[in-house]
Design a protein around this motif. Structure first.
Motif, PDB file in Angstrom:
ATOM      1  N   PRO A  48       0.814  -1.211   0.000  1.00  0.00           N
ATOM      2  CA  PRO A  48       0.000   0.000   0.000  1.00  0.00           C
ATOM      3  C   PRO A  48       0.847   1.261   0.000  1.00  0.00           C
ATOM      4  CG  PRO A  48      -0.867  -1.597   1.561  1.00  0.00           C
ATOM      5  CD  PRO A  48       0.449  -2.129   1.091  1.00  0.00           C
ATOM      6  N   GLN A  86      -1.276   3.868   4.704  1.00  0.00           N
ATOM      7  CA  GLN A  86      -2.192   3.073   5.536  1.00  0.00           C
ATOM      8  C   GLN A  86      -2.086   3.533   6.984  1.00  0.00           C
ATOM      9  OE1 GLN A  86      -1.449  -1.168   6.932  1.00  0.00           O
ATOM     10  NE2 GLN A  86      -2.852  -1.556   5.228  1.00  0.00           N
ATOM     11  N   GLU A 130      -6.015  -0.225  -1.645  1.00  0.00           N
ATOM     12  CA  GLU A 130      -6.698   0.875  -0.983  1.00  0.00           C
ATOM     13  C   GLU A 130      -6.453   2.170  -1.738  1.00  0.00           C
ATOM     14  OE1 GLU A 130      -7.090   2.742   3.553  1.00  0.00           O
ATOM     15  OE2 GLU A 130      -5.679   1.124   3.084  1.00  0.00           O
TER      16      GLU A 130
END
Length: 233
Positions: free
Chosen positions: A87, A90, A199
């Motif tokens: 990611p 986060q 994400e």
């Protein structure tokens, strides 16, 4: 017989010596007392000035330290990169992790609060996929004493991070913020096939810190910081 030349004072008296003027003991003591009072007053004034200067210098250092933390946050968020491997950013309620582009490749940067201290950990720079994945996994096991860890700020009690996505503010831990990434060249006449689901990066984050006496401040600090994602080459 010859007489001694000269004149006798009237009535045969000898001349009296001139009187000598001076300070009495009382006058000397009063002068010393006045000087002591003046010296004590001057000393208190100098001590007050020195104390005020020390307080002002301390506040200035604390303010500059806080500004440097905000500057470092802006620098980190301005170099966030979505590698499609780990990611890009986060927040899990205690750790703010981000993958950051550097001159030597990429690295994982983690901000966390441990023992009322705001810490920043930065992994070594790498250009290898395996190393990047290892650094990301390592960021979940930080104890606050690892190499690459710096104490950014003292006296931090609690903190929270919110994400701006699609013109709205939400908890960075909330689900439903997934985006699809595409790799490779799509076949003409066919829609691209998503290969990675990760994400969605926010456009900005809001950082809220609860500051205590150890930081030199008291109360809550809130700062909105933009996220400027870097492109994968």
């Amino acid at each position: 017989m010859a007489m001694h030349r000269g004149h006798l004072p009237p009535h045969g008296r000898h001349p009296e010596p001139a009187s000598v003027q001076g300070f009495t003991l009382i006058e000397v003591l009063v002068s010393l007392l006045i000087l002591a009072v003046l010296a004590a007053t001057a000393w208190k004034g100098m001590d007050a000035i020195a104390t005020s200067r020390q307080v002002a210098d301390g506040k200035l250092r604390e303010t500059l330290r806080l500004q440097s933390v905000m500057t470092q946050w802006e620098a980190d968020l301005g170099q966030v990169i979505d590698t499609l491997i780990v990611p890009g950013l986060q927040f899990d309620g205690g750790h703010l992790r981000m993958t950051r582009r550097t001159t030597g490749g990429v690295q994982v940067v983690t901000w966390l609060v441990r023992g009322e201290r705001l810490l920043r950990w930065a992994s070594p720079e790498t250009t290898r996929v395996g190393d990047l994945q290892d650094h990301w996994q390592r960021s979940f096991q930080l104890q606050g004493t690892e190499p690459g860890t710096l104490v950014a700020l003292q006296g931090v009690g609690q903190w929270q991070v919110f994400c701006f996505r699609n013109a709205s503010l939400s908890n960075c831990q909330s689900s439903g913020n997934l985006a699809q990434a595409f790799q490779g060249t799509p076949t003409p006449g066919q829609p691209p096939v998503p290969t990675v689901v990760r994400e969605q990066l926010p456009q900005a984050v809001r950082v809220q810190l609860s500051l205590g006496p150890g930081s030199g401040f008291a109360g809550n600090l809130s700062r909105d910081l933009p996220v400027a994602p870097q492109m994968v080459n």
